[in-house]
Scaffold this motif. Structure first.
Motif, PDB file in Angstrom:
ATOM      1  N   CYS A  43       0.834  -1.215   0.000  1.00 22.49           N
ATOM      2  CA  CYS A  43       0.000   0.000   0.000  1.00 22.49           C
ATOM      3  C   CYS A  43       0.861   1.253   0.000  1.00 22.49           C
ATOM      4  O   CYS A  43       0.535   2.234  -0.679  1.00 22.49           O
ATOM      5  CB  CYS A  43      -0.949  -0.004   1.199  1.00 22.49           C
ATOM      6  N   ARG A  44       1.964   1.228   0.747  1.00 25.41           N
ATOM      7  CA  ARG A  44       2.878   2.375   0.754  1.00 25.41           C
ATOM      8  C   ARG A  44       3.471   2.623  -0.629  1.00 25.41           C
ATOM      9  O   ARG A  44       3.570   3.758  -1.082  1.00 25.41           O
ATOM     10  CB  ARG A  44       4.020   2.136   1.744  1.00 25.41           C
ATOM     11  N   VAL A  45       3.880   1.547  -1.293  1.00 21.86           N
ATOM     12  CA  VAL A  45       4.478   1.666  -2.627  1.00 21.86           C
ATOM     13  C   VAL A  45       3.453   2.214  -3.611  1.00 21.86           C
ATOM     14  O   VAL A  45       3.756   3.118  -4.401  1.00 21.86           O
ATOM     15  CB  VAL A  45       5.034   0.303  -3.099  1.00 21.86           C
ATOM     16  N   ILE A  46       2.252   1.694  -3.570  1.00 20.53           N
ATOM     17  CA  ILE A  46       1.194   2.165  -4.470  1.00 20.53           C
ATOM     18  C   ILE A  46       0.890   3.633  -4.203  1.00 20.53           C
ATOM     19  O   ILE A  46       0.758   4.432  -5.140  1.00 20.53           O
ATOM     20  CB  ILE A  46      -0.068   1.292  -4.325  1.00 20.53           C
ATOM     21  N   LYS A  47       0.776   4.004  -2.938  1.00 27.87           N
ATOM     22  CA  LYS A  47       0.505   5.405  -2.587  1.00 27.87           C
ATOM     23  C   LYS A  47       1.625   6.309  -3.092  1.00 27.87           C
ATOM     24  O   LYS A  47       1.360   7.373  -3.660  1.00 27.87           O
ATOM     25  CB  LYS A  47       0.367   5.547  -1.068  1.00 27.87           C
ATOM     26  N   LYS A  48       2.862   5.886  -2.916  1.00 27.33           N
ATOM     27  CA  LYS A  48       4.009   6.679  -3.359  1.00 27.33           C
ATOM     28  C   LYS A  48       3.986   6.865  -4.872  1.00 27.33           C
ATOM     29  O   LYS A  48       4.222   7.964  -5.377  1.00 27.33           O
ATOM     30  CB  LYS A  48       5.302   5.985  -2.922  1.00 27.33           C
ATOM     31  N   LYS A  49       3.671   5.804  -5.618  1.00 24.57           N
ATOM     32  CA  LYS A  49       3.608   5.894  -7.081  1.00 24.57           C
ATOM     33  C   LYS A  49       2.453   6.794  -7.525  1.00 24.57           C
ATOM     34  O   LYS A  49       2.594   7.551  -8.477  1.00 24.57           O
ATOM     35  CB  LYS A  49       3.483   4.515  -7.700  1.00 24.57           C
ATOM     36  N   CYS A  50       1.329   6.694  -6.835  1.00 19.42           N
ATOM     37  CA  CYS A  50       0.185   7.546  -7.184  1.00 19.42           C
ATOM     38  C   CYS A  50       0.496   9.014  -6.939  1.00 19.42           C
ATOM     39  O   CYS A  50       0.139   9.864  -7.752  1.00 19.42           O
ATOM     40  CB  CYS A  50      -1.062   7.119  -6.399  1.00 19.42           C
ATOM     41  N   LEU A  51       1.133   9.301  -5.817  1.00 26.29           N
ATOM     42  CA  LEU A  51       1.488  10.686  -5.520  1.00 26.29           C
ATOM     43  C   LEU A  51       2.546  11.210  -6.473  1.00 26.29           C
ATOM     44  O   LEU A  51       2.561  12.395  -6.826  1.00 26.29           O
ATOM     45  CB  LEU A  51       1.972  10.811  -4.070  1.00 26.29           C
ATOM     46  N   LYS A  52       3.430  10.333  -6.915  1.00 25.55           N
ATOM     47  CA  LYS A  52       4.495  10.719  -7.832  1.00 25.55           C
ATOM     48  C   LYS A  52       3.941  11.047  -9.219  1.00 25.55           C
ATOM     49  O   LYS A  52       4.442  11.911  -9.914  1.00 25.55           O
ATOM     50  CB  LYS A  52       5.516   9.574  -7.941  1.00 25.55           C
ATOM     51  N   ASN A  53       2.868  10.366  -9.607  1.00 26.08           N
ATOM     52  CA  ASN A  53       2.274  10.561 -10.929  1.00 26.08           C
ATOM     53  C   ASN A  53       1.323  11.736 -11.026  1.00 26.08           C
ATOM     54  O   ASN A  53       0.765  12.001 -12.063  1.00 26.08           O
ATOM     55  CB  ASN A  53       1.548   9.278 -11.368  1.00 26.08           C
ATOM     56  N   ARG A  54       1.151  12.435  -9.937  1.00 25.57           N
ATOM     57  CA  ARG A  54       0.223  13.589  -9.977  1.00 25.57           C
ATOM     58  C   ARG A  54       0.841  14.764 -10.660  1.00 25.57           C
ATOM     59  O   ARG A  54       1.880  15.126 -10.774  1.00 25.57           O
ATOM     60  CB  ARG A  54      -0.160  14.007  -8.552  1.00 25.57           C
TER      61      ARG A  54
END
Length: 139
Positions: free
Chosen positions: A128-139
């Motif tokens: 979940c941390r990795v997914i959240k980090k990738k989502c925030l990075k793609n904003r």
């Protein structure tokens, strides 16, 4: 205050583990049968060893308990291997404590199921941390 917020849930789960370990045989059997009946009511067509073998069912109950511990520890300790080390130390201490209790015994199988549970809990939080980090990075 921040540290207390992170440690308090861990302390609650540790207290639950100790409470379950120190239960009398009668209380353990009563709780285990109660949990087994709940699962059988939820899954009336269930089959398999866990539906008839109480000892096996009790071993399987290590999975959700240590899954919870793994997830909670992972929130407080973000490093995967540090969280796993803490959870392993708790599981080993719990099994070692059973050596000193007259009606309990150290169980390598229980320790293995503890490890599966906490590694899944830590793994899901880490994912979940990795997914959240990738989502925030793609904003």
């Amino acid at each position: 205050m921040f540290i207390i917020k992170r440690l308090f849930p861990i302390i609650i789960v540790l207290a639950l583990i100790v409470f379950l370990t120190l239960q009398s045989p009668e209380d353990t059997i009563r709780l285990s049968y109660g949990m087994q009946n709940i699962f059988l009511a939820l899954f009336p067509n269930a089959s398999g060893r866990w539906t008839i073998d109480m000892h096996w069912f009790r071993t399987l109950l290590h999975l959700p308990l240590y899954f919870l511990l793994g997830g909670i520890v992972s929130f407080a300790v973000p490093k995967f291997w540090k969280a796993a080390g803490i959870c392993f130390a708790v599981a080993l201490a719990d099994e070692t404590l059973k050596i000193f209790l007259p009606t309990r015994e150290f169980g390598a199988t229980d320790l293995a199921f503890d490890a599966i549970g906490f590694l899944l809990g830590i793994g899901i939080v880490t994912l979940c941390r990795v997914i959240k980090k990738k989502c925030l990075k793609n904003r």
